[in-house]
Design a protein around this motif. Structure first.
Motif, PDB file in Angstrom:
ATOM      1  N   UNK A 182       0.843  -1.202   0.000  1.00  0.00           N
ATOM      2  CA  UNK A 182       0.000   0.000   0.000  1.00  0.00           C
ATOM      3  C   UNK A 182       0.878   1.251   0.000  1.00  0.00           C
ATOM      4  N   UNK A 183       1.911   1.218   0.849  1.00  0.00           N
ATOM      5  CA  UNK A 183       2.818   2.380   0.934  1.00  0.00           C
ATOM      6  C   UNK A 183       3.528   2.593  -0.399  1.00  0.00           C
ATOM      7  N   UNK A 184       3.963   1.506  -0.983  1.00  0.00           N
ATOM      8  CA  UNK A 184       4.660   1.609  -2.269  1.00  0.00           C
ATOM      9  C   UNK A 184       3.745   2.245  -3.317  1.00  0.00           C
ATOM     10  N   UNK A 185       2.472   1.828  -3.310  1.00  0.00           N
ATOM     11  CA  UNK A 185       1.527   2.378  -4.290  1.00  0.00           C
ATOM     12  C   UNK A 185       1.338   3.883  -4.097  1.00  0.00           C
ATOM     13  N   UNK A 186       1.580   4.364  -2.885  1.00  0.00           N
ATOM     14  CA  UNK A 186       1.484   5.810  -2.629  1.00  0.00           C
ATOM     15  C   UNK A 186       2.762   6.546  -2.994  1.00  0.00           C
ATOM     16  N   UNK A 187       3.776   5.799  -3.371  1.00  0.00           N
ATOM     17  CA  UNK A 187       5.045   6.444  -3.753  1.00  0.00           C
ATOM     18  C   UNK A 187       6.046   6.525  -2.623  1.00  0.00           C
ATOM     19  N   UNK A 188       5.721   5.904  -1.472  1.00  0.00           N
ATOM     20  CA  UNK A 188       6.660   5.912  -0.344  1.00  0.00           C
ATOM     21  C   UNK A 188       7.840   4.985  -0.659  1.00  0.00           C
ATOM     22  N   UNK A 189       9.030   5.441  -0.336  1.00  0.00           N
ATOM     23  CA  UNK A 189      10.210   4.576  -0.446  1.00  0.00           C
ATOM     24  C   UNK A 189      10.370   3.842   0.878  1.00  0.00           C
ATOM     25  N   UNK A 190      10.589   2.544   0.805  1.00  0.00           N
ATOM     26  CA  UNK A 190      10.747   1.752   2.029  1.00  0.00           C
ATOM     27  C   UNK A 190      12.136   1.125   2.023  1.00  0.00           C
ATOM     28  N   UNK A 191      12.862   1.347   3.112  1.00  0.00           N
ATOM     29  CA  UNK A 191      14.194   0.747   3.262  1.00  0.00           C
ATOM     30  C   UNK A 191      14.158  -0.095   4.521  1.00  0.00           C
TER      31      UNK A 191
END
Ligand code: ATP
Length: 243
Positions: A182-191
Motif C-alpha cells: 500500500x505504501x509503495x503504491x502511494x510512492x513511499x520509499x521503504x528501506x
C-alpha cells in the motif's frame, strides 16, 4: 524542492570506528515507491547504515541524501522526510493508538487535521476495536501498525524499518507485506534492514547484500517475476560466512 530521483542515497559512505571501516564506500540508492531490503550477517554494518540515513552517525567520507537533502548539511530537514520504525517500537504504553499518534504529531509540530488519524489507522488495518485500547496490551504486529500509521499521518516520503518481521507470526507478516505494498503504491520509499531472507524475497523490489560495509551483490525483482530464493540463499549464506 525539485523532485529528486532518489528518496535515499548513500554515495561513497565510509564510517570507521577506531580506524577499521564499518561502512566502506557504501553505495545505496532507493527510488520513490521502491521497497529495498538490506541483508547481511551480524556486524556487516546494517544498523550503521540506518544510523547514517537517520543522521545519528556521521560518515568520515561520502554523502547521504534523503529526498535530495544532504543529511550532514541539514539533518533536521532530512529527518523530517523520514519515519523510522525500530525493531521494538517505542510508543507510550499507557496511551491508546489514537492518543499516541496525536501526541507524536503534536510533538513534531504537525497537529493532525480532523479525521487524519482515523484514516491512517484504517489504512494500516488496525482493528477499530483496538483504537482506544492502551498499547500495553498490544501485540508486536499491532504496535508496528501504529508506528506505520504515524508515518502515514505524517505523510513522509521515506520509511526506514529495522528487522520489521522478527517476532511476527505468518498472518501478521503477511499483513505487514500488504501494508508495504500500500505504501509503495502511494510512492513511499521503504528501506528495511532484515535477516528474513524469505520475507525480503516476498516483499522487496530490490535486495542488497551487505558484507563488511559494502554492497557485494544487489538484485531486483521484475514485476510478477519474483526472486530465485535458492540463489538468494546461497548469496546470503556467503555474506554470513564472511561476517
Ligand atoms: N559505536 C560503535 N563503536 C565501535 N564499534 C561499533 C559501533 N557501532 C557499531 N560498531 C561495530 O561496527 C560493526 C557493524 O555494526 P552494525 O551494528 O552496523 O552491524 P549489523 O549488520 O547491524 O549487525 P547485527 O545484525 O548484529 O545487528 C560491528 O563490528 C560493530 O561492533
Amino acid at each position: 524542492m525539485n523532485h529528486p530521483t532518489f528518496a535515499l542515497e548513500a554515495a561513497g559512505v565510509t564510517v570507521a570506528y577506531r580506524s577499521s571501516p564499518v561502512l566502506d564506500e557504501l553505495r545505496i540508492r532507493v527510488r520513490p515507491g521502491e521497497i529495498y531490503a538490506l541483508l547481511g550477517g551480524n556486524g556487516a554494518g546494517k544498523s550503521t547504515t540506518l544510523n547514517t540515513f537517520l543522521g545519528f552517525t556521521r560518515p568520515s567520507a561520502g554523502t547521504v541524501r534523503v529526498c535530495g537533502i544532504d543529511v550532514a548539511a541539514d539533518p533536521r530537514a532530512a529527518r523530517a522526510q523520514l519515519a523510522y520504525v525500530p525493531e521494538n517500537v517505542a510508543l507510550y504504553e499507557h496511551l491508546d493508538a489514537h492518543e499516541n499518534i496525536e501526541y507524536f504529531l503534536r510533538l513534531a509540530g504537525t497537529p493532525p487535521t480532523p479525521g487524519a488519524i482515523e484514516t491512517a489507522l484504517d489504512a494500516v488495518r488496525l482493528e477499530r476495536a483496538a483504537w482506544r485500547r492502551r498499547l500495553g496490551g498490544y501485540s508486536k504486529g499491532m504496535r508496528q501498525k501504529v508506528a506505520i500509521a504515524l508515518a502515514l499521518a505524517r505523510a513522509v516520503p521515506v520509511l526506514l524499518l529495522d528487522e520489521p518481521t522478527s517476532g511476527l507470526d505468518p498472518q501478521a507478516s503477511s499483513e505487514f507485506n500488504a501494508l508495504l505494498h500500500t505504501l509503495r503504491a502511494r510512492g513511499t520509499a521503504v528501506f528495511m534492514v532484515t535477516h528474513d531472507l524469505l520475507g525480503a524475497a516476498e516483499v522487496a523490489d530490490r535486495i542488497g547484500f551487505l558484507e563488511r560495509g559494502r554492497i557485494v551483490h544487489e538484485c531486483a525483482a521484475h514485476g510478477a517475476e519474483r526472486f530465485d530464493v535458492r540463489d538468494l540463499y546461497r548469496r546470503y549464506a556467503g555474506t554470513r560466512e564472511a561476517a
